[in-house]
Design an enzyme around this catalytic site. Structure first.
Site, PDB file in Angstrom:
ATOM      1  N   THR A 191       7.545  -8.446  -2.677  1.00 42.42           N
ATOM      2  CA  THR A 191       7.446  -8.679  -1.233  1.00 42.42           C
ATOM      3  C   THR A 191       8.692  -9.348  -0.675  1.00 42.42           C
ATOM      4  O   THR A 191       8.753  -9.633   0.516  1.00 42.42           O
ATOM      5  CB  THR A 191       6.215  -9.536  -0.907  1.00 42.42           C
ATOM      6  N   GLY A 192       9.639  -9.653  -1.532  1.00 41.73           N
ATOM      7  CA  GLY A 192      10.920 -10.170  -1.035  1.00 41.73           C
ATOM      8  C   GLY A 192      11.120 -11.666  -1.198  1.00 41.73           C
ATOM      9  O   GLY A 192      11.911 -12.274  -0.478  1.00 41.73           O
ATOM     10  N   LYS A 193      10.437 -12.275  -2.155  1.00 40.25           N
ATOM     11  CA  LYS A 193      10.566 -13.734  -2.334  1.00 40.25           C
ATOM     12  C   LYS A 193      11.974 -14.109  -2.803  1.00 40.25           C
ATOM     13  O   LYS A 193      12.593 -15.024  -2.267  1.00 40.25           O
ATOM     14  CB  LYS A 193       9.513 -14.242  -3.349  1.00 40.25           C
ATOM     15  N   HIS A 220     -14.734  13.520  -6.596  1.00 37.79           N
ATOM     16  CA  HIS A 220     -14.237  12.292  -5.944  1.00 37.79           C
ATOM     17  C   HIS A 220     -13.949  12.570  -4.471  1.00 37.79           C
ATOM     18  O   HIS A 220     -14.380  11.830  -3.591  1.00 37.79           O
ATOM     19  CB  HIS A 220     -12.918  11.836  -6.588  1.00 37.79           C
ATOM     20  N   VAL A 272      16.110  -9.338   5.273  1.00 39.36           N
ATOM     21  CA  VAL A 272      14.689  -9.422   4.914  1.00 39.36           C
ATOM     22  C   VAL A 272      13.887  -9.063   6.149  1.00 39.36           C
ATOM     23  O   VAL A 272      14.023  -9.697   7.194  1.00 39.36           O
ATOM     24  CB  VAL A 272      14.304 -10.845   4.459  1.00 39.36           C
ATOM     25  N   ASP A 315     -12.632   5.282 -13.900  1.00 36.54           N
ATOM     26  CA  ASP A 315     -13.501   5.238 -12.719  1.00 36.54           C
ATOM     27  C   ASP A 315     -14.581   4.170 -12.907  1.00 36.54           C
ATOM     28  O   ASP A 315     -14.858   3.376 -12.004  1.00 36.54           O
ATOM     29  CB  ASP A 315     -14.202   6.597 -12.508  1.00 36.54           C
ATOM     30  N   HIS A 352     -13.980  17.602 -11.363  1.00 34.10           N
ATOM     31  CA  HIS A 352     -14.026  16.129 -11.383  1.00 34.10           C
ATOM     32  C   HIS A 352     -13.324  15.560 -10.147  1.00 34.10           C
ATOM     33  O   HIS A 352     -13.907  14.780  -9.399  1.00 34.10           O
ATOM     34  CB  HIS A 352     -13.362  15.630 -12.669  1.00 34.10           C
ATOM     35  N   GLU A 353     -12.085  15.998  -9.909  1.00 37.70           N
ATOM     36  CA  GLU A 353     -11.330  15.474  -8.764  1.00 37.70           C
ATOM     37  C   GLU A 353     -11.979  15.930  -7.451  1.00 37.70           C
ATOM     38  O   GLU A 353     -12.032  15.165  -6.486  1.00 37.70           O
ATOM     39  CB  GLU A 353      -9.862  15.916  -8.822  1.00 37.70           C
TER      40      GLU A 353
HETATM   41  N1  LIG Z   1      10.723  -7.888   3.096  1.00 40.82           N
HETATM   42  C1  LIG Z   1      11.699  -7.187   2.538  1.00 40.82           C
HETATM   43  N2  LIG Z   1      12.733  -6.793   3.277  1.00 40.82           N
HETATM   44  C2  LIG Z   1      13.723  -6.079   2.744  1.00 40.82           C
HETATM   45  N3  LIG Z   1      13.793  -5.737   1.458  1.00 40.82           N
HETATM   46  C3  LIG Z   1      12.797  -6.109   0.659  1.00 40.82           C
HETATM   47  C4  LIG Z   1      11.718  -6.861   1.162  1.00 40.82           C
HETATM   48  N4  LIG Z   1      10.874  -7.098   0.145  1.00 40.82           N
HETATM   49  C5  LIG Z   1      11.420  -6.530  -0.933  1.00 40.82           C
HETATM   50  N5  LIG Z   1      12.562  -5.930  -0.643  1.00 40.82           N
HETATM   51  C6  LIG Z   1      13.434  -5.188  -1.571  1.00 40.82           C
HETATM   52  O1  LIG Z   1      12.816  -5.183  -2.834  1.00 40.82           O
HETATM   53  C7  LIG Z   1      13.632  -5.844  -3.787  1.00 40.82           C
HETATM   54  C8  LIG Z   1      12.785  -6.663  -4.689  1.00 40.82           C
HETATM   55  O2  LIG Z   1      12.208  -7.729  -3.989  1.00 40.82           O
HETATM   56  P1  LIG Z   1      12.208  -9.202  -4.526  1.00 40.82           P
HETATM   57  O3  LIG Z   1      12.748  -9.239  -5.894  1.00 40.82           O
HETATM   58  O4  LIG Z   1      12.800 -10.080  -3.540  1.00 40.82           O
HETATM   59  O5  LIG Z   1      10.675  -9.414  -4.582  1.00 40.82           O
HETATM   60  P2  LIG Z   1       9.900 -10.632  -5.192  1.00 40.82           P
HETATM   61  O6  LIG Z   1       8.829 -10.940  -4.248  1.00 40.82           O
HETATM   62  O7  LIG Z   1      10.828 -11.677  -5.579  1.00 40.82           O
HETATM   63  O8  LIG Z   1       9.273  -9.911  -6.456  1.00 40.82           O
HETATM   64  P3  LIG Z   1       8.843 -10.584  -7.814  1.00 40.82           P
HETATM   65  O9  LIG Z   1       7.640 -11.398  -7.502  1.00 40.82           O
HETATM   66  O10 LIG Z   1       8.556  -9.354  -8.627  1.00 40.82           O
HETATM   67  O11 LIG Z   1      10.034 -11.334  -8.272  1.00 40.82           O
HETATM   68  C9  LIG Z   1      14.588  -6.663  -2.994  1.00 40.82           C
HETATM   69  O12 LIG Z   1      15.799  -6.815  -3.659  1.00 40.82           O
HETATM   70  C10 LIG Z   1      14.770  -5.859  -1.731  1.00 40.82           C
HETATM   71  O13 LIG Z   1      15.741  -4.891  -1.945  1.00 40.82           O
HETATM   72 ZN   LIG Z   2     -12.055  10.229 -11.923  1.00 40.86          ZN
END
Ligand SMILES: Nc1ncnc2c1ncn2[C@@H]1O[C@H](COP(=O)(O)OP(=O)(O)OP(=O)(O)O)[C@@H](O)[C@H]1O
Ligand SMILES: [Zn+2]
Length: 718
Positions: A331-333, A548, A289, A622, A544-545
């Protein structure tokens, strides 16, 4: 042999006529039901040999007869009177008894009886004649028509009920007793079972019969009495056939209920046995992580507690039972929770809140119970509950999640049920801690919160390095790649997509173009190269684009442009992607206004170039985004002078005046924004045209190419 000849003839002769009629009717009733019982038993060959004369008598109907007679004051009859007059062995015997009763009346009163057929109407005619020939007291007559029969009529009045003709009700009421007289037991219950519609029907028929038979005024009451009895008996026959279909539907419903029950049993078994096994996390550690240094630091305490619980508790210290990981998706929870178990080398039990949110009653709660039971048998260990908000949110009382409350209560009970030093750590994950039920975040439950944010620039570097280290990259030609706002999951995905693209292009190594391609795909969705867009729509999209992009380029404090394209991607025809140069910790008012102006640039361009009648639906998203920003400025960020420095709750929860004030302010912010965008496009009309033409020519332009064009220079595209 005539049964009634052995009956206590003397006694009967002294009875009032109406009581005789009751006896006659009771005997006849008993006879009919016994005969039908007898017939039914005869149809069951297996039991035929066991059949005796006693078995044939329906005890219920005999009891009814006795009750009726007691009510009529005939309880002084000898005990054996019933057996004397009701000894049926064959159907014919019963017929004889019945005939005998009728004959008895005939002999005694000298009334001729034309027919003894089984048509109930003929017997009621006889009875009614009998009754009308004698001057009867009102009290006796009324016993044949119990009061409840009339009382129900009012109770059944609904909008769909048939209105009762006044004449009929009054004529039936003639027979109503003014005093409470006990009704005949069996007759009473039958009448109670009549619906109001049936009663109306009955009274209509009586009126018809009275008219057609030309019954005398003084005979009318007794005629009605007899008629009601006959009617009820004929109804009994009809109901019998109804009973068959009723039984059929009862059996069908029973089968369906049984099937559903079996199905839910199967589901329960599979739910309760699924996934209670610990997951293998042995080779996952904190090194896997990256970019979430603070969260890792906080969780290190949990790891050492799991490694040596006694060390902590011997000094009386308490560690949390539950740790809540809070952060955006990806985010890797989950990865962090697994790393905690992996570092401590303890079993890891996984559960997801959404899987608890099940259609079967109690299965979520049972799953929680099984999970904790298994965990407690394997201490020390980690229980991870992903998506905690889907079961423990504040709003789970909704009918869409009928069993969430049950599940969450079970979870709380389990968490309260083990001691702090037992070695079980529950790690929950959620995207918003505020969305959770406050019962979950109370001390002794999820009382430790660890924030897992999106990685900053250093974090992204670390994560990219981690994943690029697992693939073959052309390190020599690497350069900085802007990935502000990307999560760990996005970055992992980006590297993976790049690897797939490079392999598809038969490259030996991944290079920057593959990573850029993968990044655009994640940011804007996959290209839809096959989409056939006609020239007119391509032109509109290009302006349009271009609008922007131009507004973004010339507006102070606007986010930098990443790319502009008129290649359809995902659901859109074109796209301008913006990416901040660096991480943003805050946004200023002028940045927010700039974002709104950029949103307005698309529609402003359409209106200026193609005229107000040619504007398209392409600006819907938009406006959506601009409105969201403007509303936040007014209601959350205190950026409106009129509404002041305070927060306003969700839409439509404040007074109509306040709501109108907010709406006015939002509208004026958007209007000003639109004017600014339009003015910019007017001022730089020449640049707008060349940008649109370049887009039509090259389809996709990078931020460098865009700025070159907008500075009035020509671009070179490879
Ligand atoms: N900080 C990190 N470092 C390394 N790999 C990461 C990290 N964050 C996410 N990943 C990669 O992304 C994958 C998905 O992340 P994970 O399931 O842990 O996120 P989560 O926060 O639990 O998401 P959710 O809220 O959708 O469950 C992980 O299996 C890993 O491969
Ligand atoms: Zn637009």
């Amino acid at each position: 042999m005539s049964a009634l000849t052995t009956f206590q003839t003397q006694q009967l002769a002294n009875l009032p006529l109406v009581q005789l009629a009751a006896v006659c009717s009771s005997v006849k009733n008993a006879a009919t039901s016994c005969v039908s019982q007898f017939n039914r038993k005869r149809k069951q060959p297996r039991r035929k040999e066991k059949q005796s004369s006693e078995e044939v008598i329906c005890p219920e109907s005999l009891n009814n007869v006795t009750a009726n007679l007691t009510e009529l004051g005939l309880d002084n009859l000898p005990n054996n009177w019933l057996s004397e007059c009701t000894v049926p062995t064959t159907k014919n015997n019963w017929h004889v008894s019945y005939v005998s009763a009728e004959t008895f009346f005939q002999n005694k009163h000298g009334i001729s009886i034309e027919s003894l057929s089984h048509n109930p109407h003929s017997s009621t005619h006889i009875l009614s004649n009998l009754l009308s020939n004698v001057q009867l007291q009102q009290r006796y007559q009324t016993q044949w028509i119990p009061q409840s029969f009339f009382q129900q009529r009012r109770g059944f009045k609904t909008r769909r009920s048939i209105p009762t003709p006044p004449m009929k009700s009054s004529s039936l009421k003639l027979a109503m007793p003014s005093e409470q007289t006990p009704g005949l037991g069996s007759l009473d219950t039958i009448l109670q079972n009549l619906s109001s519609k049936e009663k109306v029907n009955l009274s209509e028929n009586i009126e018809k019969a009275l008219r057609s038979e030309k019954i005398q005024e003084n005979e009318r009451d007794s005629f009605k009495t007899g008629f009601v009895e006959g009617y009820l008996r004929s109804q009994k026959e009809i109901k019998k056939s109804d009973n068959y279909s009723r039984w059929l539907s009862v059996i069908l419903i029973a089968i369906i209920v049984y099937c559903i029950y079996k199905l839910s049993l199967v589901a329960r078994v599979s739910i309760s046995t699924a996934q209670v096994d610990a997951m293998n996390v042995k080779n996952i550690g904190f090194d896997d992580v990256q970019g979430v240094e603070e969260a890792k630091q906080e969780l290190k305490d949990v790891v050492s507690f799991l490694q040596d619980p006694e060390k902590y508790t011997s000094l009386g210290g308490k560690l949390p039972k539950g740790v809540l990981l809070v952060g955006p998706p990806g985010t890797g929870k989950t990865l962090l929770a697994r790393a905690v178990a992996g570092e401590a080398d303890v079993p890891f039990f996984y559960a997801s809140g959404s899987e608890f949110d099940n259609m079967f009653v109690g299965s979520g709660a049972r799953r929680v119970r099984d999970l904790f039971a298994e965990a407690k048998a394997n201490t020390p260990c980690v229980i991870f509950v992903d998506e905690l908000d889907s079961v423990g949110g504040k709003r789970v009382d909704s009918p869409l999640h009928p069993y969430s409350r049950q599940t969450i209560n079970q979870l709380l009970a389990e968490m309260d049920g083990f001691k702090q030093n037992e070695g079980v750590i529950v790690i929950g994950a959620t995207n918003f801690a505020e969305a959770l039920d406050s019962a979950l975040t109370r001390p002794g439950r999820f009382d430790m919160q660890v924030v897992v944010p999106k990685p900053d620039v250093r974090g992204r570097m670390e994560i990219l390095t981690l994943y690029l280290g697992k693939v073959k990259v052309d390190a020599g030609r690497s350069k900085l790649i802007r990935t502000v706002g990307f999560t760990g999951a996005d970055l992992e995905n980006m590297v993976n997509q790049a690897a797939l693209k490079a392999a598809g292009d038969k490259k030996q190594m991944i290079d920057m173009s593959d990573l850029e391609y993968a990044k655009d795909k994640i940011l804007m969705g996959p290209e839809r190269k096959s989409a056939q867009i006609d020239q007119k729509n391509r032109k509109i999209t290009a302006y349009h684009e271009g609008g922007h992009a131009l507004v973004a380029f010339f507006t102070k404090d606007a986010t930098s442009i990443n790319k502009a394209t008129i290649m359809p991607r995902g659901p859109t025809l074109g796209h301008v992607s913006l990416l901040p140069d660096k991480d943003q910790w805050n946004e200023t008012k002028s940045q927010l206004l700039a974002q709104m102006d950029i949103c307005m640039g698309g529609r402003a361009a359409e209106e200026l170039i193609f005229g107000p009648d040619a504007i398209t639906t392409g600006a819907a998203s938009d406006f959506n985004q601009a409105t969201r920003i403007a509303r936040m400025m007014v209601t959350q960020f205190g950026m409106s002078e009129k509404l002041g420095l305070m927060t306003y709750t969700e839409q439509n929860t404040q007074s109509p005046e306040t709501e109108a004030l907010i709406e006015n302010e939002v509208r004026s912010l958007i209007k000003d924004s639109y004017e600014r965008a339009k003015n910019l496009l007017k001022t730089h009309s020449r640049e707008h045209h060349s940008l649109a033409e370049a887009l039509l020519k090259y389809e996709t332009l990078s931020s460098d190419e865009i700025s070159t064009i907008l500075r009035g220079k020509l671009i070179k595209v490879a």
